[in-house]
Structure formats: structure tokens, C-alpha cells
Write a protein that holds these residues in place. Structure first.
Motif, PDB file in Angstrom:
ATOM      1  N   PRO A 172      -3.656 -10.351  -9.089  1.00 31.66           N
ATOM      2  CA  PRO A 172      -3.057 -11.329  -8.179  1.00 31.66           C
ATOM      3  C   PRO A 172      -4.025 -12.401  -7.674  1.00 31.66           C
ATOM      4  N   PHE A 173      -5.323 -12.088  -7.667  1.00 31.45           N
ATOM      5  CA  PHE A 173      -6.287 -13.038  -7.095  1.00 31.45           C
ATOM      6  C   PHE A 173      -7.165 -13.621  -8.206  1.00 31.45           C
ATOM      7  N   ALA A 174      -7.396 -14.935  -8.134  1.00 32.61           N
ATOM      8  CA  ALA A 174      -8.163 -15.604  -9.194  1.00 32.61           C
ATOM      9  C   ALA A 174      -9.567 -15.013  -9.347  1.00 32.61           C
ATOM     10  N   GLY A 214      -6.006  -0.143 -10.977  1.00 30.17           N
ATOM     11  CA  GLY A 214      -4.705   0.469 -10.691  1.00 30.17           C
ATOM     12  C   GLY A 214      -3.690  -0.663 -10.647  1.00 30.17           C
ATOM     13  N   GLY A 215      -3.360  -1.123  -9.431  1.00 29.72           N
ATOM     14  CA  GLY A 215      -2.462  -2.270  -9.288  1.00 29.72           C
ATOM     15  C   GLY A 215      -3.214  -3.596  -9.219  1.00 29.72           C
ATOM     16  N   GLY A 216      -4.541  -3.542  -9.131  1.00 28.82           N
ATOM     17  CA  GLY A 216      -5.364  -4.758  -9.145  1.00 28.82           C
ATOM     18  C   GLY A 216      -5.354  -5.538  -7.840  1.00 28.82           C
ATOM     19  N   HIS A 217      -4.946  -4.912  -6.729  1.00 32.16           N
ATOM     20  CA  HIS A 217      -4.798  -5.673  -5.483  1.00 32.16           C
ATOM     21  C   HIS A 217      -5.989  -5.596  -4.537  1.00 32.16           C
ATOM     22  N   ASN A 218      -7.052  -4.898  -4.935  1.00 28.82           N
ATOM     23  CA  ASN A 218      -8.241  -4.971  -4.096  1.00 28.82           C
ATOM     24  C   ASN A 218      -8.869  -6.346  -4.305  1.00 28.82           C
ATOM     25  N   ALA A 219      -9.243  -6.994  -3.200  1.00 27.67           N
ATOM     26  CA  ALA A 219      -9.702  -8.380  -3.301  1.00 27.67           C
ATOM     27  C   ALA A 219     -11.179  -8.510  -3.670  1.00 27.67           C
ATOM     28  N   GLY A 244     -15.027  -7.613  -8.992  1.00 28.09           N
ATOM     29  CA  GLY A 244     -15.899  -6.621  -9.615  1.00 28.09           C
ATOM     30  C   GLY A 244     -15.472  -5.187  -9.342  1.00 28.09           C
ATOM     31  N   PHE A 245     -14.558  -4.967  -8.407  1.00 26.88           N
ATOM     32  CA  PHE A 245     -14.137  -3.597  -8.101  1.00 26.88           C
ATOM     33  C   PHE A 245     -13.106  -3.086  -9.115  1.00 26.88           C
ATOM     34  N   ASN A 246     -12.250  -3.966  -9.598  1.00 22.78           N
ATOM     35  CA  ASN A 246     -11.156  -3.514 -10.473  1.00 22.78           C
ATOM     36  C   ASN A 246     -11.172  -4.237 -11.832  1.00 22.78           C
ATOM     37  N   GLY A 279      -0.632  -1.558  -5.901  1.00 17.78           N
ATOM     38  CA  GLY A 279      -0.780  -0.367  -6.734  1.00 17.78           C
ATOM     39  C   GLY A 279      -0.870   0.902  -5.910  1.00 17.78           C
ATOM     40  N   VAL A 280      -0.435   1.999  -6.534  1.00 25.15           N
ATOM     41  CA  VAL A 280      -0.492   3.311  -5.881  1.00 25.15           C
ATOM     42  C   VAL A 280      -1.944   3.804  -5.812  1.00 25.15           C
ATOM     43  N   ALA A 281      -2.701   3.622  -6.914  1.00 24.67           N
ATOM     44  CA  ALA A 281      -3.994   4.314  -7.056  1.00 24.67           C
ATOM     45  C   ALA A 281      -5.035   3.895  -6.013  1.00 24.67           C
ATOM     46  N   GLY A 282      -5.286   2.591  -5.911  1.00 24.57           N
ATOM     47  CA  GLY A 282      -6.287   2.138  -4.942  1.00 24.57           C
ATOM     48  C   GLY A 282      -5.821   2.434  -3.528  1.00 24.57           C
ATOM     49  N   PHE A 283      -4.572   2.170  -3.274  1.00 21.06           N
ATOM     50  CA  PHE A 283      -3.975   2.359  -1.947  1.00 21.06           C
ATOM     51  C   PHE A 283      -4.171   3.798  -1.452  1.00 21.06           C
ATOM     52  N   VAL A 284      -3.751   4.770  -2.283  1.00 21.61           N
ATOM     53  CA  VAL A 284      -3.794   6.174  -1.839  1.00 21.61           C
ATOM     54  C   VAL A 284      -5.232   6.669  -1.706  1.00 21.61           C
ATOM     55  N   GLY A 330     -12.136   8.791  -0.821  1.00 22.31           N
ATOM     56  CA  GLY A 330     -13.368   8.587  -1.608  1.00 22.31           C
ATOM     57  C   GLY A 330     -13.180   7.680  -2.806  1.00 22.31           C
ATOM     58  N   GLN A 331     -11.998   7.203  -3.010  1.00 22.70           N
ATOM     59  CA  GLN A 331     -11.622   6.243  -4.045  1.00 22.70           C
ATOM     60  C   GLN A 331     -12.173   6.590  -5.429  1.00 22.70           C
ATOM     61  N   ASN A 332     -12.978   5.723  -6.047  1.00 29.46           N
ATOM     62  CA  ASN A 332     -13.304   5.928  -7.474  1.00 29.46           C
ATOM     63  C   ASN A 332     -14.638   6.646  -7.683  1.00 29.46           C
ATOM     64  N   PHE A 366     -15.268   9.899  -7.929  1.00 31.19           N
ATOM     65  CA  PHE A 366     -15.263  11.259  -8.494  1.00 31.19           C
ATOM     66  C   PHE A 366     -14.618  11.375  -9.862  1.00 31.19           C
ATOM     67  N   GLY A 367     -13.907  10.356 -10.285  1.00 37.31           N
ATOM     68  CA  GLY A 367     -13.238  10.435 -11.572  1.00 37.31           C
ATOM     69  C   GLY A 367     -12.182   9.347 -11.671  1.00 37.31           C
ATOM     70  N   VAL A 368     -11.439   9.387 -12.770  1.00 33.84           N
ATOM     71  CA  VAL A 368     -10.322   8.446 -12.926  1.00 33.84           C
ATOM     72  C   VAL A 368      -9.042   9.252 -12.759  1.00 33.84           C
ATOM     73  N   ILE A 369      -8.303   8.950 -11.719  1.00 35.17           N
ATOM     74  CA  ILE A 369      -7.058   9.679 -11.462  1.00 35.17           C
ATOM     75  C   ILE A 369      -6.008   9.180 -12.450  1.00 35.17           C
ATOM     76  N   THR A 370      -5.274  10.126 -13.018  1.00 38.80           N
ATOM     77  CA  THR A 370      -4.256   9.730 -13.996  1.00 38.80           C
ATOM     78  C   THR A 370      -2.842   9.935 -13.460  1.00 38.80           C
ATOM     79  N   ILE A 373     -10.611 -13.566   0.053  1.00 38.86           N
ATOM     80  CA  ILE A 373     -11.687 -12.655   0.452  1.00 38.86           C
ATOM     81  C   ILE A 373     -11.301 -12.094   1.808  1.00 38.86           C
ATOM     82  N   TRP A 374     -11.686 -10.848   2.041  1.00 39.10           N
ATOM     83  CA  TRP A 374     -11.286 -10.224   3.307  1.00 39.10           C
ATOM     84  C   TRP A 374     -12.365  -9.306   3.833  1.00 39.10           C
ATOM     85  N   ALA A 375     -12.272  -9.020   5.116  1.00 42.11           N
ATOM     86  CA  ALA A 375     -13.154  -8.040   5.742  1.00 42.11           C
ATOM     87  C   ALA A 375     -12.382  -7.448   6.912  1.00 42.11           C
TER      88      ALA A 375
HETATM   89  C1  LIG Z   1      -0.496  -7.975  -0.723  1.00 38.01           C
HETATM   90  C2  LIG Z   1      -1.212  -6.742  -0.242  1.00 38.01           C
HETATM   91  C3  LIG Z   1      -0.550  -5.834   0.569  1.00 38.01           C
HETATM   92  C4  LIG Z   1      -1.186  -4.686   1.011  1.00 38.01           C
HETATM   93  N1  LIG Z   1      -0.508  -3.807   1.826  1.00 38.01           N
HETATM   94  C5  LIG Z   1      -1.131  -2.684   2.256  1.00 38.01           C
HETATM   95  C6  LIG Z   1      -0.456  -1.763   3.117  1.00 38.01           C
HETATM   96  O1  LIG Z   1       0.711  -1.916   3.463  1.00 38.01           O
HETATM   97  N2  LIG Z   1      -1.142  -0.680   3.551  1.00 38.01           N
HETATM   98  C7  LIG Z   1      -2.437  -0.431   3.162  1.00 38.01           C
HETATM   99  O2  LIG Z   1      -2.977   0.586   3.579  1.00 38.01           O
HETATM  100  N3  LIG Z   1      -3.087  -1.280   2.345  1.00 38.01           N
HETATM  101  C8  LIG Z   1      -2.471  -2.398   1.891  1.00 38.01           C
HETATM  102  N4  LIG Z   1      -3.148  -3.267   1.077  1.00 38.01           N
HETATM  103  C9  LIG Z   1      -4.523  -2.958   0.658  1.00 38.01           C
HETATM  104  C10 LIG Z   1      -4.462  -2.055  -0.581  1.00 38.01           C
HETATM  105  O3  LIG Z   1      -4.274  -0.728  -0.171  1.00 38.01           O
HETATM  106  C11 LIG Z   1      -5.748  -2.146  -1.402  1.00 38.01           C
HETATM  107  O4  LIG Z   1      -5.932  -3.466  -1.837  1.00 38.01           O
HETATM  108  C12 LIG Z   1      -5.720  -1.196  -2.606  1.00 38.01           C
HETATM  109  O5  LIG Z   1      -6.989  -1.153  -3.195  1.00 38.01           O
HETATM  110  C13 LIG Z   1      -4.698  -1.620  -3.640  1.00 38.01           C
HETATM  111  O6  LIG Z   1      -4.503  -0.650  -4.619  1.00 38.01           O
HETATM  112  P1  LIG Z   1      -4.489  -1.085  -6.168  1.00 38.01           P
HETATM  113  O7  LIG Z   1      -4.200   0.106  -6.994  1.00 38.01           O
HETATM  114  O8  LIG Z   1      -3.629  -2.274  -6.314  1.00 38.01           O
HETATM  115  O9  LIG Z   1      -6.024  -1.426  -6.276  1.00 38.01           O
HETATM  116  P2  LIG Z   1      -7.036  -1.825  -7.452  1.00 38.01           P
HETATM  117  O10 LIG Z   1      -7.571  -3.157  -7.089  1.00 38.01           O
HETATM  118  O11 LIG Z   1      -6.476  -1.642  -8.796  1.00 38.01           O
HETATM  119  O12 LIG Z   1      -8.145  -0.732  -7.212  1.00 38.01           O
HETATM  120  C14 LIG Z   1      -8.855  -0.598  -6.008  1.00 38.01           C
HETATM  121  C15 LIG Z   1     -10.004   0.384  -6.196  1.00 38.01           C
HETATM  122  O13 LIG Z   1      -9.484   1.643  -6.574  1.00 38.01           O
HETATM  123  C16 LIG Z   1     -10.075   2.087  -7.800  1.00 38.01           C
HETATM  124  N5  LIG Z   1      -9.064   2.696  -8.660  1.00 38.01           N
HETATM  125  C17 LIG Z   1      -7.946   2.101  -9.133  1.00 38.01           C
HETATM  126  N6  LIG Z   1      -7.272   2.951  -9.914  1.00 38.01           N
HETATM  127  C18 LIG Z   1      -7.978   4.111  -9.939  1.00 38.01           C
HETATM  128  C19 LIG Z   1      -7.786   5.371 -10.571  1.00 38.01           C
HETATM  129  N7  LIG Z   1      -6.735   5.602 -11.343  1.00 38.01           N
HETATM  130  N8  LIG Z   1      -8.708   6.338 -10.371  1.00 38.01           N
HETATM  131  C20 LIG Z   1      -9.793   6.107  -9.606  1.00 38.01           C
HETATM  132  N9  LIG Z   1     -10.021   4.939  -8.970  1.00 38.01           N
HETATM  133  C21 LIG Z   1      -9.120   3.946  -9.149  1.00 38.01           C
HETATM  134  C22 LIG Z   1     -10.610   0.822  -8.456  1.00 38.01           C
HETATM  135  O14 LIG Z   1     -11.689   1.099  -9.285  1.00 38.01           O
HETATM  136  C23 LIG Z   1     -10.988  -0.041  -7.276  1.00 38.01           C
HETATM  137  O15 LIG Z   1     -12.290   0.242  -6.852  1.00 38.01           O
HETATM  138  C24 LIG Z   1      -2.523  -4.431   0.618  1.00 38.01           C
HETATM  139  C25 LIG Z   1      -3.197  -5.347  -0.193  1.00 38.01           C
HETATM  140  C26 LIG Z   1      -2.549  -6.495  -0.630  1.00 38.01           C
HETATM  141  C27 LIG Z   1      -3.277  -7.469  -1.495  1.00 38.01           C
END
Ligand SMILES: Cc1cc2nc3c(=O)[nH]c(=O)nc-3n(C[C@H](O)[C@H](O)[C@H](O)COP(=O)(O)OP(=O)(O)OC[C@H]3O[C@@H](n4cnc5c(N)ncnc54)[C@H](O)[C@@H]3O)c2cc1C
Length: 511
Positions: A55-57, A94-99, A102-104, A158-163, A212-214, A216-220, A342-344
Motif C-alpha cells: 500500500p505504501f510507495a 503478510g498483508g504488507g501494511h507495516n509502514a 525494509g520490514f516486509n 494483513g492478519v500476520a503482522g497485526f496478530v 515477538g513478530q518475525n 522466531f520463524g515464518v508463521i504459515t 512514515i509513523w511513530a
Molecule cells: C490502514 C491501516 C490500518 C491499521 N489498523 C490497525 C488496527 O485496527 N489495529 C492494530 O492493532 N493495528 C492496525 N494497523 C497496524 C498493523 O497492525 C500493522 O501495520 C501490521 O504490521 C500489519 O500487518 P501485515 O500483515 O499487513 O504486515 P506486514 O507489513 O506484511 O508485516 C509486518 C511485519 O510482520 C512480519 N510478518 C509478516 N508475515 C509474517 C509471517 N507469516 N511470519 C512471521 N512474520 C511475519 C513481517 O516480516 C514484518 O516485519 C493498521 C495499519 C494500517 C496501515
């Protein structure tokens, strides 16, 4: 076969360019040979589609090849080859939404894009969710049987980064973090084995993955607890520009009341308030995104926020949670395609004055920043929201660092400082400003004696350190789990993200 042929051709071209001996191109050869239908070279249709799905350039980097696994075994194969390469850098999407760039995704390394592993199946009260699924997929499947999940509030995420970063949902004030509703993680470890981590099998890994995010392994696959749930009442309210101080007051009252009168805590009231600035209109914009998950008794503790006026737009409506997440996605999808974000984030204890002090300072800083970046397509946002309660009673522990007896859901608030922009040349300067803003806001919280060290990983900037914010004890535990499941430090050394060990200073890599 076609993909493999075009892949090999591209390798040849790369070789002519004298890059054939770079570790990532030789590992791409090995990947293409082991996973011919899942490895994609630059300029192939699938490769390009993967890149444009970010989603982000700033995340649209160009890896040497992209692997799109079709099954957990493919991930295991990729991990074994990457580990054997001893040093090839890779990223997991995962869903690619981390801003954080270099993280995803990665420039010149290998990206494992999980998007084909997006199957969602619902049995009784558990959803089996492929690690490449987006939240909308999950809501749509479980919603067919009247169920809901603790998922993202915007369906495209995405589910993966979020959870793995915690996860704040509509239902969080009542039910806690999304990661606490995971009953099982299927994960590929550094040695390429596929294991299930849950309350009885690999329990320390199970806890580590919740925060602990990424590392320990790649969650499937994620197995998520679902629950029967009717409609929710919620949506977005945009207030008139003059309502900004009143909005800060209404949010403060909502949170501060719960902090000093914990018995008034309303577990159905959720949402956030956002202040932004529109350069064309030369006006501050004030909005809230709010939910009451029991519509029959709405608006509960949200009353002051929902009745505040004048309002320019009121989108509050009653419907299934999946409708709300779909509508919210539309606004996100309508963002300019060249947008860089970019966010903090930082966290503090709520007081009657802290939100006002930060908001007032932010307004003055923003106007100055426009003078420095008049043509960068700069759109700043400041958002305040609440934290979920920690796992209590019989819920297995997570790694977010809150003890079961603490009450962050009542006492703490976190903020997000977001700088959208469209000019890549402004990113470095704006990142420095982002750091400065957070330091200044932390300074205000320190002056009031209310700064928290806790940093929400899912909104943390790359320059922040959320894992240390969990506290020394938790960090020690996470490191122990890492040494047990990844003794060579593969996930510490070869993939980016928030890491358990830093590369220099006193906090040396241990391997
Ligand atoms: C529009 C928007 C709305 C949002 N809303 C919320 C919200 O309501 N609540 C909230 O808590 N957060 C929210 N967020 C933040 C969101 O939780 C994070 O951006 C999260 O990283 C997104 O998950 P993703 O799978 O899309 O991430 P990605 O960018 O794909 O991955 C994030 C990180 O997780 C790692 N990762 C991804 N997949 C795996 C895998 N299978 N195994 C191991 N590591 C993996 C990646 O390596 C990367 O470091 C939002 C973000 C955006 C941009």
C-alpha cells in the motif's frame, strides 16, 4: 515451466551484468529449481503484481526474486535454502501494511510473499487462517455463520503482522489483544521444521509469538478463536474545524473518567480520535472513528464524542463488523498510489491535560513543517487511542509486557504521529522530524510524570525499540526462546524488523 524458463532467462541477463555471484541471485537459482512454480523474477507479471500490492510507495522495493509459497512445505524449503546460504537477506510479507521500509520487502534480497496462503476455513468456533490472508477474508468467512474475530478495524490489513504485533480490534476493550485469541500458530522454524505452537505444544514459543513478530520463524497458519456476534454500531464522524479543543476534551474525559473511576469502564466502547491538516483548505481537520459493540445500548461511554458538534459528516451506522471493515478499507484504497507513510508512536498515562498539551504543540509544529516541505504532498495526522486489557484469568500469557493485574485499558493512551507525503526526497528529513516530534511529546509526558516506556510495535517506527519497551524480564524470555528455536540466530541476522539483539554497542549479537 514458463515461469521457470523466464526466470532462468532473467538469471542469464543478470549474469551478463556480472552479478551472478551475488548471494541473492544464486539463492534465487536454487529457489527457482526447488520451487519452480512459486519463484518469480523481476519483470514477470506475478513479481510486478506482488510489488504493486504494497500500500505504501516506500515499501515497493525490488528483491532479486520473490517466492510466493503455495503451502507450508514451500516456506520450509525456502527457509532451508536461505539458511544454507548463510547471509542472504530476506523479508516476509503478510498483508504488507507495516509502514517501515525494509520490514516486509527488500532491495536485492529475497522476499517471501505469503499472499497465496490466504485460505480461511471456519470450524465450530475456530477459524484456520492462512498467514497471507487479509482481515476482510476472515470477517467474510466467519460472518456467514454470524461469528466475529478479534481482527483489524480496516479489512485490507494483513492478519500476520497485526496478530504477531498484538492487534487492537473493535472488541478489544472487552476481549483484549487479538493475539490472545490465537489458539495455535503453525510455524516454520529456522531448521525448516513445521511445528504447531499452542498452550500445550511449545508453550514458550506460543507466548513469544504474541508480540515477538518475525523473530522466531515464518508463521504459515493462525487458528483463531471466533465468537457469535451481532451487529455493531460504528463509523466515522468528522467535526467542524473549531471543534478541535472540544474533541481533545471529549476524548480526555472518556479516558480519564475510566482511569479515576475504574468501575465506569465501558467494555463496548472503542475507537480513536484523529487530528490532521489540509493544506489546500488551510484548515485543521478533526475526526473520530468510533464503535459501540452493543448497539442496543449505544452510545454508552462514547456519548460525549458522538454528540459533540457541529459535525460535518456522521457515518455512524449499525451493521455486521465485516461491513464496517469493508467501508473503512475503501477510504484507505482511495489514498494516492504514490503515497509514502512514515509513523511513530508513544504511550502515556491519561491526565486531564496531557492530550491537550500534545495536541497544541503538534499544531504549532505542523505549521512550521509545511514551510520546510511546501511541495512534498505532506499530510500529517495525530491519533489518540486506548490500549486493550492484558490476558487475565485462564487466558495464556502473551509477550506484550503487561501483568494480569495492571489496567492499561483504563490508565494508558497511545498516540500515533503519521506523516504521509508523496516526495521520496523528503522522507529522510521528515523521519528526523518524526523523531523530534516523539521526543518533544515524550518530554511533555515526562514533565507531567506520565510517560510510559511501552511502545506499540504495530505502529512503531524503525528507529524505535518496542521489544525493549516490553521490559527486561520479557526480553530475557524472548531471547531464551530465540536461542532454543533458532540457535544460529537465522531470524536475527538474515531478516529485518524489530530484533531481540542489536548489532552494536553493549547489546552485541550473541552468536
Ligand atoms: C490502514 C491501516 C490500518 C491499521 N489498523 C490497525 C488496527 O485496527 N489495529 C492494530 O492493532 N493495528 C492496525 N494497523 C497496524 C498493523 O497492525 C500493522 O501495520 C501490521 O504490521 C500489519 O500487518 P501485515 O500483515 O499487513 O504486515 P506486514 O507489513 O506484511 O508485516 C509486518 C511485519 O510482520 C512480519 N510478518 C509478516 N508475515 C509474517 C509471517 N507469516 N511470519 C512471521 N512474520 C511475519 C513481517 O516480516 C514484518 O516485519 C493498521 C495499519 C494500517 C496501515
Amino acid at each position: 515451466m514458463h515461469v521457470r524458463a523466464s526466470y532462468l532467462l532473467s538469471c542469464l541477463v543478470t549474469a551478463v551484468a556480472a552479478e551472478y555471484d551475488s548471494p541473492s541471485s544464486s539463492i534465487c537459482d536454487a529457489l527457482a529449481s526447488a520451487l519452480p512454480n512459486s519463484t518469480f523474477a523481476p519483470e514477470t507479471t506475478t513479481y510486478n503484481a506482488s510489488i504493486s500490492s504494497y500500500p505504501f510507495a516506500q515499501s515497493r522495493l525490488h528483491p532479486t526474486c520473490i517466492v510466493r509459497p503455495q503451502a507450508a512445505e514451500d516456506v520450509a524449503t525456502a527457509v532451508r535454502l536461505l539458511r544454507k546460504s548463510r547471509g542472504t537477506k530476506f523479508a516476509v510479507k503478510g498483508g504488507g501494511h507495516n509502514a517501515n521500509a525494509g520490514f516486509n520487502n527488500i532491495e536485492d534480497g529475497i522476499t517471501i510473499d505469503m499472499q497465496s496462503l490466504n485460505r480461511v476455513e471456519h470450524y465450530a468456533d475456530v477459524a484456520r487462517v492462512g498467514a497471507g490472508a487479509l482481515w476482510q477474508n476472515v470477517y467474510d468467512v466467519v460472518g456467514k455463520r454470524g461469528h466475529a474475530v478479534l481482527g483489524g478495524r480496516i479489512g485490507v490489513v494483513g492478519v500476520a503482522g497485526f496478530v504477531t504485533g498484538g492487534g487492537i480490534s473493535h472488541f478489544s476493550p472487552e476481549r483484549g489483544w487479538a493475539c490472545d485469541y490465537v489458539v495455535n500458530f503453525q510455524i516454520v522454524l529456522a531448521n525448516g521444521s513445521i511445528v504447531n505452537a499452542n498452550a500445550t505444544s511449545h508453550p514458550s514459543l506460543f507466548a513469544a509469538l504474541k508480540g515477538g513478530q518475525n523473530n522466531f520463524g515464518v508463521i504459515t497458519r493462525f487458528d483463531l478463536k471466533t465468537f457469535l456476534h451481532g451487529p455493531v454500531w460504528g463509523g466515522r464522524i468528522v467535526y467542524a474545524p473549531q471543534v478541535d479543543t472540544a474533541l481533545a476534551t471529549a476524548f480526555t474525559d472518556f479516558k480519564y473518567n475510566q482511569s479515576v473511576h475504574p468501575e465506569t469502564y465501558d467494555p463496548y466502547a472503542a475507537g480513536w480520535v484523529t487530528f490532521s491538516y489540509n493544506q489546500t483548505a488551510k484548515a485543521f481537520l478533526n475526526a473520530a472513528v468510533l464503535w459501540y459493540t452493543k448497539p442496543e445500548v449505544k452510545p454508552g461511554a462514547l456519548k460525549d464524542l458522538t454528540s459533540l458538534g457541529p459535525q460535518v459528516m456522521n457515518g455512524m451506522a449499525t451493521g455486521p463488523v465485516g461491513d464496517s471493515t469493508r467501508n473503512a478499507s475503501m477510504a484507505v484504497k482511495a489514498s494516492p498510489p504514490n503515497r509514502r507513510t512514515i509513523w511513530a508512536t508513544t504511550t502515556f498515562r491519561i491526565t486531564p491535560t496531557i492530550v491537550h498539551s500534545i495536541h497544541t504543540l503538534w499544531k504549532s509544529l505542523i505549521l512550521d513543517l509545511y514551510k520546510t516541505y511546501p511541495a512534498a504532498g505532506f499530510v500529517p495526522e495525530l491519533t489518540f487511542q486506548a490500549l486493550p486489557p492484558p490476558p487475565r484469568n485462564s487466558t495464556p500469557p502473551n509477550s506484550l509486557g503487561f501483568s494480569p493485574t495492571s489496567t492499561p485499558e483504563k490508565d494508558l493512551v497511545f498516540l500515533q504521529v503519521v506523516f504521509h507525503h508523496t516526495d521520496g526526497n523528503a522522507t529522510t528529513g521528515l523521519t528526523e522530524k518524526l523523531k523530534e516530534f516523539v521526543n518533544l511529546f515524550d518530554g511533555l509526558a515526562e514533565e507531567e510524570g506520565v510517560k510510559s516506556d511501552w511502545i506499540y510495535l504495530n505502529f512503531a517506527a524503525g528507529f524505535q525499540d518496542p521489544l525493549r519497551g516490553y521490559g527486561e524480564e520479557v526480553l530475557k524470555r524472548l531471547r531464551k526462546v530465540s536461542k532454543r528455536y533458532d540457535p544460529e540466530g537465522f531470524f536475527q541476522r538474515q531478516t529485518a524488523g524489530f530484533k531481540l539483539w542489536k548489532g552494536n554497542g553493549t547489546d552485541q549479537h550473541w552468536w
